[in-house]
Design an enzyme around this catalytic site. Structure first.
Site, PDB file in Angstrom:
ATOM      1  N   SER A  95       0.799  -1.298   0.112  1.00  0.00           N
ATOM      2  CA  SER A  95      -0.092   0.086  -0.145  1.00  0.00           C
ATOM      3  C   SER A  95       0.902   1.226  -0.055  1.00  0.00           C
ATOM      4  O   SER A  95       1.900   1.158   0.499  1.00  0.00           O
ATOM      5  CB  SER A  95      -0.817  -0.208   1.042  1.00  0.00           C
ATOM      6  OG  SER A  95      -1.578   1.318   1.532  1.00  0.00           O
ATOM      7  N   SER A  96       0.252   2.357  -0.420  1.00  0.00           N
ATOM      8  CA  SER A  96       1.096   3.659  -0.459  1.00  0.00           C
ATOM      9  C   SER A  96       1.273   4.266   0.606  1.00  0.00           C
ATOM     10  O   SER A  96       2.144   5.071   1.166  1.00  0.00           O
ATOM     11  CB  SER A  96       0.277   4.672  -1.301  1.00  0.00           C
ATOM     12  OG  SER A  96      -1.032   5.019  -0.712  1.00  0.00           O
ATOM     13  N   CYS A  97       0.755   3.655   1.685  1.00  0.00           N
ATOM     14  CA  CYS A  97       0.823   4.316   3.226  1.00  0.00           C
ATOM     15  C   CYS A  97       2.083   3.708   3.828  1.00  0.00           C
ATOM     16  O   CYS A  97       2.436   4.062   5.103  1.00  0.00           O
ATOM     17  CB  CYS A  97      -0.443   3.952   4.189  1.00  0.00           C
ATOM     18  SG  CYS A  97      -0.431   1.984   4.459  1.00  0.00           S
ATOM     19  N   TYR A 117      -1.045  -0.632  10.168  1.00  0.00           N
ATOM     20  CA  TYR A 117      -1.247  -1.444   8.673  1.00  0.00           C
ATOM     21  C   TYR A 117       0.033  -1.023   8.110  1.00  0.00           C
ATOM     22  O   TYR A 117       0.499  -2.037   7.333  1.00  0.00           O
ATOM     23  CB  TYR A 117      -2.389  -0.646   8.213  1.00  0.00           C
ATOM     24  CG  TYR A 117      -2.704  -1.370   6.762  1.00  0.00           C
ATOM     25  CD1 TYR A 117      -3.366  -2.516   6.350  1.00  0.00           C
ATOM     26  CD2 TYR A 117      -2.466  -0.487   5.618  1.00  0.00           C
ATOM     27  CE1 TYR A 117      -3.490  -3.002   5.422  1.00  0.00           C
ATOM     28  CE2 TYR A 117      -2.585  -0.874   4.217  1.00  0.00           C
ATOM     29  CZ  TYR A 117      -3.221  -2.225   4.125  1.00  0.00           C
ATOM     30  OH  TYR A 117      -3.461  -2.671   2.935  1.00  0.00           O
ATOM     31  N   LYS A 144       2.625  -3.955   6.233  1.00  0.00           N
ATOM     32  CA  LYS A 144       2.803  -4.274   4.911  1.00  0.00           C
ATOM     33  C   LYS A 144       4.491  -3.768   4.490  1.00  0.00           C
ATOM     34  O   LYS A 144       5.015  -4.400   3.417  1.00  0.00           O
ATOM     35  CB  LYS A 144       2.070  -3.025   4.242  1.00  0.00           C
ATOM     36  CG  LYS A 144       0.574  -3.155   3.971  1.00  0.00           C
ATOM     37  CD  LYS A 144       0.285  -4.665   3.283  1.00  0.00           C
ATOM     38  CE  LYS A 144      -1.072  -4.883   2.970  1.00  0.00           C
ATOM     39  NZ  LYS A 144      -1.290  -6.289   2.353  1.00  0.00           N
ATOM     40  N   THR A 180      -1.447   2.469  -5.411  1.00  0.00           N
ATOM     41  CA  THR A 180      -2.083   3.554  -4.796  1.00  0.00           C
ATOM     42  C   THR A 180      -3.618   3.619  -4.251  1.00  0.00           C
ATOM     43  O   THR A 180      -3.798   2.211  -4.202  1.00  0.00           O
ATOM     44  CB  THR A 180      -2.070   4.744  -5.690  1.00  0.00           C
ATOM     45  OG1 THR A 180      -2.337   6.077  -5.303  1.00  0.00           O
ATOM     46  CG2 THR A 180      -3.053   4.454  -7.118  1.00  0.00           C
ATOM     47  N   HIS A 237     -12.936   2.855   2.585  1.00  0.00           N
ATOM     48  CA  HIS A 237     -12.049   4.070   2.249  1.00  0.00           C
ATOM     49  C   HIS A 237     -12.757   5.334   1.763  1.00  0.00           C
ATOM     50  O   HIS A 237     -13.861   5.146   1.552  1.00  0.00           O
ATOM     51  CB  HIS A 237     -11.070   3.482   1.077  1.00  0.00           C
ATOM     52  CG  HIS A 237      -9.769   2.690   1.491  1.00  0.00           C
ATOM     53  ND1 HIS A 237      -9.946   1.201   1.447  1.00  0.00           N
ATOM     54  CD2 HIS A 237      -8.775   2.784   2.447  1.00  0.00           C
ATOM     55  CE1 HIS A 237      -8.930   0.733   1.955  1.00  0.00           C
ATOM     56  NE2 HIS A 237      -8.338   1.742   2.708  1.00  0.00           N
ATOM     57  N   ARG A 253     -22.235   7.890   0.689  1.00  0.00           N
ATOM     58  CA  ARG A 253     -22.968   9.083   1.396  1.00  0.00           C
ATOM     59  C   ARG A 253     -23.841   9.879   0.397  1.00  0.00           C
ATOM     60  O   ARG A 253     -24.621  10.196   0.777  1.00  0.00           O
ATOM     61  CB  ARG A 253     -21.798   9.813   2.178  1.00  0.00           C
ATOM     62  CG  ARG A 253     -21.102   9.189   3.159  1.00  0.00           C
ATOM     63  CD  ARG A 253     -20.354  10.017   4.118  1.00  0.00           C
ATOM     64  NE  ARG A 253     -20.961  11.036   4.758  1.00  0.00           N
ATOM     65  CZ  ARG A 253     -20.451  12.055   5.224  1.00  0.00           C
ATOM     66  NH1 ARG A 253     -19.323  12.238   5.369  1.00  0.00           N
ATOM     67  NH2 ARG A 253     -21.434  12.898   5.773  1.00  0.00           N
TER      68      ARG A 253
END
Length: 296
Positions: free
Chosen positions: A94-96, A123, A127, A151, A166, A174
């Site tokens: 993941s990009s995180c 998280y 990763k 991404t 997410h 919503r």
């Protein structure tokens, strides 16, 4: 979402011997279950897309679950791939994984050069551990294990849970609910200023097959579109696609998260892969899928 996109890509490419399990059929956190699966099926190639994922609220609320479950999944699948002589494994991160304030766009070399975003640190650490595990098994055992860092993703079979999804699918839900209820406004968490990049899941599926066929290096590789937009602009786009006629507001008392996360995709572009689906078309496809699968 990602697993089903990879399966569609493989089927469209003509692959027929595809071994797949849902999370209900195989608990990848269970070491014995994973070992038995590999004993029985003997896969030659493994796409490791399974993970416990969520947005800011989920990541920050279930911190222990996110680090434990993701590390358990990775440990079991990567190690069993080694012990069962899998020809090649692709691990998806993941990009995180990148530092909160890393220079933009995010180059692969920026890993472990700064402090992570606190809300999704567990998280991200899980990763990063997966990346380093693939590197270690390659270095010690010669395993052809590679890693790719996508991404932000969206697409068919996305998670639209009101609390744990997410940002993009959460906004689709919503705005749809607000449209059905004839609400006057939708309020978005944060200032709307953070910049984010979004990749359609089926584009990632094609990237995964491309990398499985054409990439065998220790260094993980970014997968993205190379362009981003503000959360405010994203919300406005989704509002238009959904057809919500009310107002759009922002709540600056809520967290924004990382100011910007734009992937540097120079490496994968240089090897011949590029995304195909633009953001507006992808959101329209995702919204159509949402309406088919969800009754609100």
């Amino acid at each position: 979402m990602v697993g089903s996109a990879i399966v569609r890509t493989l089927e469209n490419a003509g692959y027929t011997h595809i071994i797949k399990r849902t999370s209900k059929e195989l608990d990848l956190r269970d070491q014995r279950a994973v070992s038995s699966f590999f004993d029985d099926e003997k896969p030659e190639y493994v796409f490791l897309a399974a993970a416990k994922v969520g947005g800011i609220v989920a990541n920050n609320t279930y911190r222990a679950d996110f680090i434990y479950e993701n590390i358990a999944i990775q440990n079991n699948v990567i190690h069993q791939s080694y012990t069962h002589n899998v020809r090649k494994l692709l691990f998806l991160g993941s990009s995180c994984i990148y530092p909160k304030l890393a220079p933009q766009p995010l180059k692969e070399d920026y890993l472990l050069t700064g402090i992570l975003e606190p809300t999704n640190e567990p998280y991200a650490i899980a990763k990063i551990a997966g990346i380093k595990m693939c590197e270690a098994y390659r270095a010690q055992y010669g395993c052809d294990f590679i890693s790719a860092m996508p991404t932000n993703l969206y697409g068919l079979n996305d998670n639209y849970h009101p609390e744990n999804s997410h940002v993009l699918p959460a906004l689709i839900r919503r705005f749809h609910e607000a449209k059905i209820q004839n609400a006057e406004r939708v309020t978005i968490w944060g200032t709307g200023s953070p910049l984010r990049e979004f990749l359609y899941a089926d584009d990632l599926g094609e990237a995964c097959l491309f990398l499985m066929n054409h990439y065998s290096e220790p260094q993980f590789i970014n997968v993205g579109v190379g362009e981003d937009l503000s959360i405010a602009a994203l919300a406005t786009l989704i509002k238009e696609i959904v057809g919500f006629q009310g107002e759009l507001a922002f709540d600056p008392s809520k967290p924004d998260g990382t100011p910007r996360k734009l992937m540097d995709v120079t490496q994968i572009h240089a090897r011949g892969w590029k995304h195909k689906v633009n953001l507006a078309d992808g959101i329209a496809r995702a919204y159509a899928d949402f309406k088919e699968r969800y009754t609100i």
